[in-house]
Design a protein around this motif. Structure first.
Motif, PDB file in Angstrom:
ATOM      1  N   VAL A   1       0.842  -1.201   0.000  1.00  0.00           N
ATOM      2  CA  VAL A   1       0.000   0.000   0.000  1.00  0.00           C
ATOM      3  C   VAL A   1       0.876   1.249   0.000  1.00  0.00           C
ATOM      4  O   VAL A   1       0.642   2.198  -0.753  1.00  0.00           O
ATOM      5  N   PHE A   2       1.892   1.248   0.859  1.00  0.00           N
ATOM      6  CA  PHE A   2       2.822   2.374   0.920  1.00  0.00           C
ATOM      7  C   PHE A   2       3.487   2.594  -0.437  1.00  0.00           C
ATOM      8  O   PHE A   2       3.665   3.737  -0.894  1.00  0.00           O
ATOM      9  N   GLY A   3       3.840   1.501  -1.108  1.00  0.00           N
ATOM     10  CA  GLY A   3       4.529   1.600  -2.388  1.00  0.00           C
ATOM     11  C   GLY A   3       3.683   2.165  -3.500  1.00  0.00           C
ATOM     12  O   GLY A   3       4.204   2.872  -4.379  1.00  0.00           O
ATOM     13  N   ILE A   4       2.376   1.883  -3.501  1.00  0.00           N
ATOM     14  CA  ILE A   4       1.531   2.416  -4.577  1.00  0.00           C
ATOM     15  C   ILE A   4       1.078   3.844  -4.273  1.00  0.00           C
ATOM     16  O   ILE A   4       0.694   4.584  -5.182  1.00  0.00           O
ATOM     17  N   MET A   5       1.124   4.253  -3.005  1.00  0.00           N
ATOM     18  CA  MET A   5       0.723   5.614  -2.646  1.00  0.00           C
ATOM     19  C   MET A   5       1.684   6.653  -3.216  1.00  0.00           C
ATOM     20  O   MET A   5       1.251   7.701  -3.722  1.00  0.00           O
ATOM     21  N   GLY A   6       2.986   6.379  -3.116  1.00  0.00           N
ATOM     22  CA  GLY A   6       3.985   7.354  -3.523  1.00  0.00           C
ATOM     23  C   GLY A   6       3.858   7.801  -4.974  1.00  0.00           C
ATOM     24  O   GLY A   6       3.729   9.003  -5.248  1.00  0.00           O
ATOM     25  N   PRO A   7       3.894   6.876  -5.946  1.00  0.00           N
ATOM     26  CA  PRO A   7       3.773   7.292  -7.350  1.00  0.00           C
ATOM     27  C   PRO A   7       2.462   8.021  -7.640  1.00  0.00           C
ATOM     28  O   PRO A   7       2.439   8.956  -8.442  1.00  0.00           O
ATOM     29  N   ALA A   8       1.387   7.601  -6.995  1.00  0.00           N
ATOM     30  CA  ALA A   8       0.095   8.235  -7.239  1.00  0.00           C
ATOM     31  C   ALA A   8       0.073   9.668  -6.719  1.00  0.00           C
ATOM     32  O   ALA A   8      -0.307  10.605  -7.433  1.00  0.00           O
ATOM     33  N   LEU A   9       0.489   9.855  -5.471  1.00  0.00           N
ATOM     34  CA  LEU A   9       0.441  11.183  -4.869  1.00  0.00           C
ATOM     35  C   LEU A   9       1.453  12.132  -5.501  1.00  0.00           C
ATOM     36  O   LEU A   9       1.123  13.277  -5.836  1.00  0.00           O
ATOM     37  N   PHE A  10       2.689  11.666  -5.672  1.00  0.00           N
ATOM     38  CA  PHE A  10       3.712  12.543  -6.224  1.00  0.00           C
ATOM     39  C   PHE A  10       3.549  12.711  -7.733  1.00  0.00           C
ATOM     40  O   PHE A  10       3.765  13.815  -8.262  1.00  0.00           O
ATOM     41  N   GLY A  11       3.206  11.632  -8.437  1.00  0.00           N
ATOM     42  CA  GLY A  11       3.057  11.727  -9.886  1.00  0.00           C
ATOM     43  C   GLY A  11       1.982  12.719 -10.282  1.00  0.00           C
ATOM     44  O   GLY A  11       2.168  13.539 -11.188  1.00  0.00           O
ATOM     45  N   PHE A  12       0.847  12.652  -9.609  1.00  0.00           N
ATOM     46  CA  PHE A  12      -0.240  13.586  -9.914  1.00  0.00           C
ATOM     47  C   PHE A  12      -0.057  14.908  -9.174  1.00  0.00           C
ATOM     48  O   PHE A  12      -0.194  15.984  -9.760  1.00  0.00           O
ATOM     49  N   GLY A  13       0.222  14.833  -7.862  1.00  0.00           N
ATOM     50  CA  GLY A  13       0.290  16.052  -7.071  1.00  0.00           C
ATOM     51  C   GLY A  13       1.377  16.998  -7.536  1.00  0.00           C
ATOM     52  O   GLY A  13       1.113  18.164  -7.859  1.00  0.00           O
ATOM     53  N   VAL A  14       2.609  16.519  -7.615  1.00  0.00           N
ATOM     54  CA  VAL A  14       3.726  17.368  -8.004  1.00  0.00           C
ATOM     55  C   VAL A  14       3.734  17.586  -9.517  1.00  0.00           C
ATOM     56  O   VAL A  14       3.921  18.714  -9.994  1.00  0.00           O
ATOM     57  N   GLY A  15       3.507  16.503 -10.269  1.00  0.00           N
ATOM     58  CA  GLY A  15       3.552  16.624 -11.732  1.00  0.00           C
ATOM     59  C   GLY A  15       2.531  17.605 -12.275  1.00  0.00           C
ATOM     60  O   GLY A  15       2.867  18.485 -13.077  1.00  0.00           O
ATOM     61  N   VAL A  16       1.293  17.492 -11.838  1.00  0.00           N
ATOM     62  CA  VAL A  16       0.245  18.393 -12.330  1.00  0.00           C
ATOM     63  C   VAL A  16       0.503  19.814 -11.858  1.00  0.00           C
ATOM     64  O   VAL A  16       0.304  20.777 -12.614  1.00  0.00           O
ATOM     65  N   ALA A  17       0.937  19.984 -10.612  1.00  0.00           N
ATOM     66  CA  ALA A  17       1.184  21.330 -10.085  1.00  0.00           C
ATOM     67  C   ALA A  17       2.264  22.046 -10.895  1.00  0.00           C
ATOM     68  O   ALA A  17       2.109  23.221 -11.263  1.00  0.00           O
ATOM     69  N   VAL A  18       3.367  21.348 -11.175  1.00  0.00           N
ATOM     70  CA  VAL A  18       4.458  21.962 -11.926  1.00  0.00           C
ATOM     71  C   VAL A  18       4.017  22.285 -13.344  1.00  0.00           C
ATOM     72  O   VAL A  18       4.273  23.392 -13.865  1.00  0.00           O
ATOM     73  N   GLU A  19       3.338  21.367 -13.999  1.00  0.00           N
ATOM     74  CA  GLU A  19       2.931  21.583 -15.380  1.00  0.00           C
ATOM     75  C   GLU A  19       1.839  22.643 -15.479  1.00  0.00           C
ATOM     76  O   GLU A  19       1.781  23.389 -16.461  1.00  0.00           O
ATOM     77  N   ARG A  20       0.991  22.726 -14.479  1.00  0.00           N
ATOM     78  CA  ARG A  20      -0.026  23.786 -14.467  1.00  0.00           C
ATOM     79  C   ARG A  20       0.614  25.150 -14.291  1.00  0.00           C
ATOM     80  O   ARG A  20       0.270  26.112 -14.981  1.00  0.00           O
ATOM     81  N   GLN A  21       1.578  25.233 -13.350  1.00  0.00           N
ATOM     82  CA  GLN A  21       2.232  26.511 -13.103  1.00  0.00           C
ATOM     83  C   GLN A  21       3.039  26.971 -14.303  1.00  0.00           C
ATOM     84  O   GLN A  21       3.115  28.177 -14.595  1.00  0.00           O
ATOM     85  N   ASN A  22       3.673  26.036 -15.019  1.00  0.00           N
ATOM     86  CA  ASN A  22       4.491  26.383 -16.176  1.00  0.00           C
ATOM     87  C   ASN A  22       3.685  26.623 -17.442  1.00  0.00           C
ATOM     88  O   ASN A  22       4.258  26.924 -18.497  1.00  0.00           O
ATOM     89  N   GLY A  23       2.373  26.456 -17.349  1.00  0.00           N
ATOM     90  CA  GLY A  23       1.522  26.732 -18.501  1.00  0.00           C
ATOM     91  C   GLY A  23       1.303  25.572 -19.443  1.00  0.00           C
ATOM     92  O   GLY A  23       0.649  25.723 -20.486  1.00  0.00           O
ATOM     93  N   TRP A  24       1.833  24.381 -19.071  1.00  0.00           N
ATOM     94  CA  TRP A  24       1.690  23.233 -19.970  1.00  0.00           C
ATOM     95  C   TRP A  24       0.244  22.772 -20.078  1.00  0.00           C
ATOM     96  O   TRP A  24      -0.194  22.339 -21.146  1.00  0.00           O
ATOM     97  N   LEU A  25      -0.520  22.852 -19.006  1.00  0.00           N
ATOM     98  CA  LEU A  25      -1.920  22.425 -19.083  1.00  0.00           C
ATOM     99  C   LEU A  25      -2.721  23.334 -19.998  1.00  0.00           C
ATOM    100  O   LEU A  25      -3.569  22.867 -20.775  1.00  0.00           O
TER     101      LEU A  25
END
Length: 255
Positions: free
Chosen positions: A70-94
């Protein structure tokens, strides 16, 4: 017709191309890949395989295979979406993607495939470590069911990550995810059983989606009895729907 029609073929090519690009981008980011794959593995080897001792009648390596899964699948989900979307949204990619011919769902589909792929790879690494240590005490069918449960169970964390990414700024998203990720892991009993905590703290685990997924995973591998699987699954489904709705509302305001 045996072949895809011309109208549909480009859509699927877009999904596949976006997924391939997301996979390449992620694998070329060591700051994401190494912690995601190694932290659960190192903790599992240390606490489940190297440190002696038993937890009552629990099979510690098997118990922690489920909870560290459970711990192992949480990390990619939270960081992949949380950090990835935040950075791409801020940089105008979205915003750029919205005016591109790429299908709207390809972006989320690619990130979902990345999260699921990394989560499954973590579980495979944990299982391989248990096999090498001679502590893989689970029936193959139960293990396959565990993989399925963890795969589907990653969806609430993808939704939570997407919600974080929909409003957090890029440079602060990683800190926000960590503030949620690590306390949730500990207080859900993923690292050590909740029996060692004060009763009031153990009872509060019900608020964490990771605890609900862990209960299902433990039931699958025979390390928990009388688990109301339907109730836990309903909580996880409502969590997914709720955070997806919040993320969609927040992203919709930026259109």
């Amino acid at each position: 017709m045996n072949a895809l029609s011309p109208a549909r073929a480009p859509v699927w090519r877009s999904y596949l191309a976006e997924t391939r690009a997301e996979a390449l981008r992620t694998w070329r980011t060591p700051a994401f890949v190494l912690p995601t794959l190694l932290f659960p593995l190192v903790f599992y080897v240390l606490f489940a395989l190297l440190l002696p001792g038993r937890w009552g009648n629990l099979d510690k390596p098997l118990y922690l295979l489920a909870t560290y899964g459970v711990f192992g699948i949480m990390g990619p989900a939270l960081f992949g979406f949380g950090v990835g979307v935040a950075v791409e949204r801020q940089n105008g990619w979205l915003a750029l993607r919205q005016v591109s011919p790429m299908p709207p769902g390809a972006y989320l589909f690619a990130k979902l495939c990345m999260s699921l792929g990394f989560g499954l790879l973590v579980v495979l690494l944990l299982s391989a470590a248990a096999v090498l240590a001679g502590e893989f005490n689970v029936d193959p069918l139960r293990w396959a069911l565990l993989l399925g449960v963890l795969t589907i169970g990653s969806l609430p964390f993808c939704a939570i990550g997407l919600w974080i990414g929909s409003w957090a700024r890029g440079e602060g998203a990683a800190a926000i995810v960590n503030v949620i990720f690590l306390p949730m892991a500990v207080l859900s009993g993923l690292w050590i059983p909740l029996q060692v905590f004060p009763e009031w703290l153990a009872d509060s685990a019900v608020i964490w989606p990771a605890w609900h997924l862990a209960q299902i995973a433990l039931a699958v591998v025979g390390q928990a009895e009388d688990v109301p699987v339907g109730w836990h699954a309903a909580v996880l489904a409502l969590t997914s729907i709720g955070f997806l709705a919040l993320a969609a509302r927040r992203l919709g305001r930026e259109d």
